[in-house]
Design a protein around this motif. Structure first.
Motif, PDB file in Angstrom:
ATOM      1  N   VAL A   2       0.846  -1.198   0.000  1.00  0.00           N
ATOM      2  CA  VAL A   2       0.000   0.000   0.000  1.00  0.00           C
ATOM      3  C   VAL A   2       0.880   1.246   0.000  1.00  0.00           C
ATOM      4  CG1 VAL A   2      -1.685   1.315   1.304  1.00  0.00           C
ATOM      5  CG2 VAL A   2      -1.880  -1.174   1.189  1.00  0.00           C
ATOM      6  N   GLN A   3       0.576   2.163  -0.869  1.00  0.00           N
ATOM      7  CA  GLN A   3       1.285   3.441  -0.899  1.00  0.00           C
ATOM      8  C   GLN A   3       0.285   4.578  -0.985  1.00  0.00           C
ATOM      9  OE1 GLN A   3       4.221   3.261  -4.110  1.00  0.00           O
ATOM     10  NE2 GLN A   3       5.803   2.825  -2.584  1.00  0.00           N
ATOM     11  N   ALA A  23      -2.467  10.150  -3.957  1.00  0.00           N
ATOM     12  CA  ALA A  23      -2.472   9.058  -4.918  1.00  0.00           C
ATOM     13  C   ALA A  23      -2.303   7.741  -4.174  1.00  0.00           C
ATOM     14  CB  ALA A  23      -1.345   9.241  -5.929  1.00  0.00           C
ATOM     15  N   ALA A  24      -3.271   6.864  -4.327  1.00  0.00           N
ATOM     16  CA  ALA A  24      -3.271   5.600  -3.593  1.00  0.00           C
ATOM     17  C   ALA A  24      -2.985   4.431  -4.526  1.00  0.00           C
ATOM     18  CB  ALA A  24      -4.626   5.393  -2.916  1.00  0.00           C
ATOM     19  N   SER A  25      -2.292   3.441  -3.997  1.00  0.00           N
ATOM     20  CA  SER A  25      -2.026   2.239  -4.770  1.00  0.00           C
ATOM     21  C   SER A  25      -1.844   1.069  -3.826  1.00  0.00           C
ATOM     22  CB  SER A  25      -0.778   2.416  -5.635  1.00  0.00           C
ATOM     23  OG  SER A  25       0.363   2.645  -4.836  1.00  0.00           O
ATOM     24  N   GLY A  26      -2.039  -0.124  -4.362  1.00  0.00           N
ATOM     25  CA  GLY A  26      -1.771  -1.323  -3.581  1.00  0.00           C
ATOM     26  C   GLY A  26      -2.939  -1.853  -2.777  1.00  0.00           C
ATOM     27  N   THR A  28      -7.623  -2.232  -2.665  1.00  0.00           N
ATOM     28  CA  THR A  28      -8.889  -2.074  -3.374  1.00  0.00           C
ATOM     29  C   THR A  28      -9.530  -0.772  -2.939  1.00  0.00           C
ATOM     30  OG1 THR A  28      -9.143  -4.478  -3.369  1.00  0.00           O
ATOM     31  CG2 THR A  28     -11.093  -3.161  -3.900  1.00  0.00           C
ATOM     32  N   PHE A  29      -9.470   0.174  -3.808  1.00  0.00           N
ATOM     33  CA  PHE A  29      -9.850   1.541  -3.467  1.00  0.00           C
ATOM     34  C   PHE A  29     -11.261   1.643  -2.923  1.00  0.00           C
ATOM     35  CE2 PHE A  29      -8.703   5.858  -3.544  1.00  0.00           C
ATOM     36  CZ  PHE A  29      -9.783   6.601  -3.957  1.00  0.00           C
ATOM     37  N   ASN A  74     -12.061   7.625  -8.723  1.00  0.00           N
ATOM     38  CA  ASN A  74     -11.872   6.192  -8.559  1.00  0.00           C
ATOM     39  C   ASN A  74     -10.982   5.592  -9.639  1.00  0.00           C
ATOM     40  OD1 ASN A  74     -13.477   6.383  -6.373  1.00  0.00           O
ATOM     41  ND2 ASN A  74     -15.242   5.341  -7.272  1.00  0.00           N
ATOM     42  N   LYS A  76      -8.416   7.065 -11.151  1.00  0.00           N
ATOM     43  CA  LYS A  76      -7.024   7.407 -10.854  1.00  0.00           C
ATOM     44  C   LYS A  76      -6.631   7.034  -9.434  1.00  0.00           C
ATOM     45  CE  LYS A  76      -6.833  11.264 -14.125  1.00  0.00           C
ATOM     46  NZ  LYS A  76      -6.578  12.717 -14.299  1.00  0.00           N
ATOM     47  N   LYS A  77      -7.596   6.524  -8.653  1.00  0.00           N
ATOM     48  CA  LYS A  77      -7.331   6.164  -7.254  1.00  0.00           C
ATOM     49  C   LYS A  77      -6.679   7.337  -6.518  1.00  0.00           C
ATOM     50  CE  LYS A  77      -7.141   1.145  -7.592  1.00  0.00           C
ATOM     51  NZ  LYS A  77      -6.391  -0.090  -7.230  1.00  0.00           N
ATOM     52  N   THR A  78      -7.311   8.438  -6.636  1.00  0.00           N
ATOM     53  CA  THR A  78      -6.810   9.660  -6.002  1.00  0.00           C
ATOM     54  C   THR A  78      -7.904  10.281  -5.163  1.00  0.00           C
ATOM     55  OG1 THR A  78      -5.295  10.046  -7.837  1.00  0.00           O
ATOM     56  CG2 THR A  78      -5.774  11.918  -6.419  1.00  0.00           C
TER      57      THR A  78
END
Length: 126
Positions: A2-3, A23-26, A28-29, A74, A76-78
């Motif tokens: 997760v970042q 900015a999210a990653s890693g 399930t948003f 959603n 861009k997961k931002t």
């Protein structure tokens, strides 16, 4: 992994506006609570605003209601925090945070959150 990576902090004048991005990653948003906390010097970490796609609710601290708006992209997961009518009391390091939780009330306590960004400084000064 997760970042959460914040951006958009800086200097803003009292009464001005600023928009923070995370900015999210890693993960399930749309199955997590994600939002913003802040910490001013000498003060406790405070939940500012959070959202949960599955809960379809928003959380705002009383101190920012009517002035700050949380939203998300959603694709861009931002996650964004639009800060308007900023006051000196808003000066703090702002952290993006996420929880493996779907109920937005988890943001009432920072201990309920699982992941944290490194923070971005918002300075309010004329």
């Amino acid at each position: 992994e997760v970042q959460l990576v914040e951006s958009g902090g800086g200097l803003v004048q009292p009464g001005g506006s600023l928009r923070l991005s995370c900015a999210a990653s890693g993960f399930t948003f749309d199955r997590h609570v994600i939002g913003w906390f802040r910490q001013a010097p000498g003060k406790a970490l405070e939940g500012v605003a959070c959202l949960s796609k599955s809960d379809t609710k928003l959380y705002y601290a009383d101190s920012v209601k009517g002035r700050f708006t949380i939203s998300s992209d959603n694709v861009k997961k931002t996650v964004f925090l639009q800060m308007d009518s900023v006051t000196p009391e808003d000066q703090a390091v702002y952290y993006c945070s996420a929880a493996e939780e779907e109920v937005v009330s988890v943001c009432q306590l920072h201990t309920g959150m699982d992941y944290w960004g490194k923070g971005t400084l918002v300075t309010v000064s004329s």
